[in-house]
Write a protein that holds these residues in place. Sequence first.
Motif, short mmCIF file in Angstrom:
data_model
loop_
_atom_site.label_atom_id
_atom_site.label_comp_id
_atom_site.label_asym_id
_atom_site.label_seq_id
_atom_site.Cartn_x
_atom_site.Cartn_y
_atom_site.Cartn_z
N PRO A 92 -135.10 97.51 40.05
CA PRO A 92 -134.71 97.09 41.40
C PRO A 92 -133.22 96.89 41.62
CG PRO A 92 -136.65 95.89 40.69
CD PRO A 92 -136.18 96.66 39.51
N SER A 93 -132.46 96.60 40.55
CA SER A 93 -131.06 96.24 40.73
C SER A 93 -130.15 97.41 41.06
CB SER A 93 -130.53 95.51 39.49
OG SER A 93 -130.71 96.30 38.34
N PHE A 94 -130.61 98.65 40.90
CA PHE A 94 -129.76 99.78 41.29
C PHE A 94 -130.61 100.92 41.83
CE2 PHE A 94 -130.52 100.14 36.74
CZ PHE A 94 -130.82 101.48 36.52
N ASP A 95 -130.00 101.67 42.76
CA ASP A 95 -130.69 102.78 43.44
C ASP A 95 -130.25 104.15 42.94
OD1 ASP A 95 -132.18 101.13 45.24
OD2 ASP A 95 -130.32 100.81 46.37
N LYS A 96 -129.18 104.17 42.13
CA LYS A 96 -128.66 105.45 41.65
C LYS A 96 -128.01 105.24 40.30
CE LYS A 96 -124.70 107.06 43.15
NZ LYS A 96 -123.61 107.64 43.99
N VAL A 97 -128.14 106.23 39.43
CA VAL A 97 -127.46 106.20 38.14
C VAL A 97 -126.94 107.61 37.85
CG1 VAL A 97 -129.61 106.61 36.86
CG2 VAL A 97 -127.64 105.61 35.70
N ILE A 98 -125.71 107.66 37.34
CA ILE A 98 -125.12 108.93 36.92
C ILE A 98 -124.89 108.86 35.41
CG2 ILE A 98 -123.16 110.50 37.10
CD1 ILE A 98 -122.76 109.54 39.95
N LEU A 99 -125.46 109.79 34.70
CA LEU A 99 -125.28 109.91 33.26
C LEU A 99 -124.28 111.03 33.01
CD1 LEU A 99 -129.06 109.77 32.26
CD2 LEU A 99 -127.48 107.86 32.58
N ARG A 100 -123.17 110.71 32.41
CA ARG A 100 -122.12 111.70 32.19
C ARG A 100 -122.03 112.06 30.70
NH1 ARG A 100 -119.49 112.01 36.99
NH2 ARG A 100 -119.41 110.10 38.27
N GLN A 101 -121.80 113.31 30.45
CA GLN A 101 -121.50 113.83 29.12
C GLN A 101 -122.63 113.59 28.12
OE1 GLN A 101 -117.32 113.32 28.21
NE2 GLN A 101 -117.65 113.74 26.06
#
Length: 738
Positions: free
Chosen positions: A692-701
């Motif tokens: 619930p604490s975040f709506d988006k995540v970006i995983l880099r590299q």
Amino acid sequence: MQSEAWTQLAEGFVGSIDTTVEAPFYIASTAPSARPRRALKHDDTFAVFDSHGDMGASSGGPDGLFDRDTRYLSRLELLIDGMQPLLLGSSVRDDNLTLTADLTNPDVFRDGHIALPRDTLHIVRTAYLWRGAAHQRIAVGNHGETSVAFTVALTFGNDFADLFEVRGQQRRRRGLLREAVRSANEVTFFYTGLEGTERRTELYFDPPPSQLLASAATYQLNLRAGEVLYLYFSAECHGSQPPRRISFFKGLMAANRDRRSASRYAGAIETSNEVLNEALCRAMADLRMLITETPQGYYPYAGIPWYSTTFGRDGLLTALQMLWCDPAIAKGVLKRLAAFQASAFDLAADAEPGKILHEMRGGEMAALKEVPFGLYYGSVDATPLFVILAGLYVERTGDESTLRDLWPAIERAINWMDRSGDLDGDGFLEYGGAGAPGLQHGLRNQGWKDSFDSVFHADGELAQGPIALCEVQGYAYAAKRLAAQCARRLGHDVTAERLDQAADHLAERFEEAFWCEEIGLYAIALDGAKRPCRIRSSNAGHLLWTGIARPDRARRVADAMISPDFFSGWGIRTLAKGEPRYNPMSYHNGSIWPHDNALIALGMSRYGFRQHADKVFEATFAAAVYMDLRRLPELYCGFRRRRGAGPTLYPVACSPQAWASGSLFLMIQAALGVEFDPEAGAIRFRSPRLPPSFDKVILRQLGMNGATVDIELRRSGPHVSMLVLRNTGAVQVSMIVS
């Protein structure tokens, strides 16, 4: 982890123990910290400063400059005209490279008049560590309207205390200590240890002070209005690997390059929650600081100040936590522990052929065997965890070359599990039988909860050995499953079949021996008479990530972990409320450990209990929000969460601590269901969820087979959508929804 109790509950070492007398190697807590503490580390050297940039100038902290378990500087204090300056602010850089303290002068009286009004001087202290030396620049600026004359003094001292002395251990004899002023800008402290080792600390001042004694450097200064001058100081630890003298700026640039180089191949995580990003940034920076370059590769030292050295269990679990985004850590851990794998029996070191190291120490007391930890093997779980990490590393990377190098060590570890680790032949890993080394020399309890009182019966009676911990049987099960997969990769099909059969048999025996219907949970352990210790503990939660728990009972374990008796609102307690010996302020009997919670959350996700795992993640993240620097410590107290108040801290917890820093990363992996298939060149997300604490995540590299990929996952109603932002090679990315 390694047990260090704070209250009357002593750590897990044997002696004449009761509830009012601490055991040997107890970490004393005698006074509250008068100033917050700040830690810096580079390789085998670390320093604990207070918020002013001093060491030993205020009570309540294990201050000093340490190298390989010896303190090379115990006191360093800055004074303005003999007075302590006033603190304006203090911070550690986001990457943990430098500590900066902004100070100003107090009102300075001479002959009854204010000769130097407060806030006239701005003093900025910048400190960093590099290759066995601490460097500090002191910038002094005059913001007054006229010239001012004053003194700046650095007072200093050293005791060459062994780290165990700093922790509170008393010694009857010590070596020879002396000091000398070597030149107009150099002071040296010398120490000849009882074991014959020569150590020295070299202090260097630039420019030379107006007066230099063996305890203080004093500068007589006269600053024009608006003028700024710079003073430089370094303290070099000359032990087994003496440093090379380097200027402040050259050292700082080299340290900066080194810090960037260590993380150049690691994945990075960015979410839509800025506070979570701060916590993840701090956690990654802490891991980079704790990781030490050893002859075998990078190794995450356990924690500062008490455990800045190689620990088997801690390194293995930290590497497991970070495996999905930085597998290089696992490779270094596996190679180092294989290099120190026991090859012979040694009663004092609790060593047996094939056993994996628990702890190593480089100080005088370890060399003299005043403490048993020079090379110490008193851990029942590091050996199966070594096999688990090896199997998971190959699953993640497909690195069969490293597997071939490690296979002899894996075979020796399995042999230890089947022989010395199971002397009575009942199929369970045990420790602490009659005459066992731990009973005379080292740790009484040899699982991760190694306090002396962490394993007991429902009436509070301490369990007598040999003790078979429930989670260790889960580790053994997973180790044999993964070793079987490794054997098949190498063409050892007969060995693989034998290991799979052994795992099947262990799972059957485990359910029969450990499940306790009366508590609705697996017993924490079996004692030497094979009686279950019917105690509700978080140990049972570890069984989920190993896969040994029967599915219907796994549901009951997961439900128990988030029940009010276990779940405080800040995470899962190590012991359920209401159990004998429950104490939310104890080290292992009611406190909350982030790494413990992370492993349990991973297990919940493995069995499909994603909402349970989300609840654990949210609680752990909420705790990090309240922590200094957003840094999760080794542990905190297990009191119930109260509205508008943060978690209650544990006074002598390590901070930073490697496996605490890795916890949020493992929980994110659990939520996203990240899987790697190096043979197919594929990354898969199996039924991913966003807490619930975040709506988006970006995983880099995210890396595989020399290629990297950037991926965005976003909440889309009740589902998660995925977008590949960048792909440098032939990496296939997919999502599996079930």
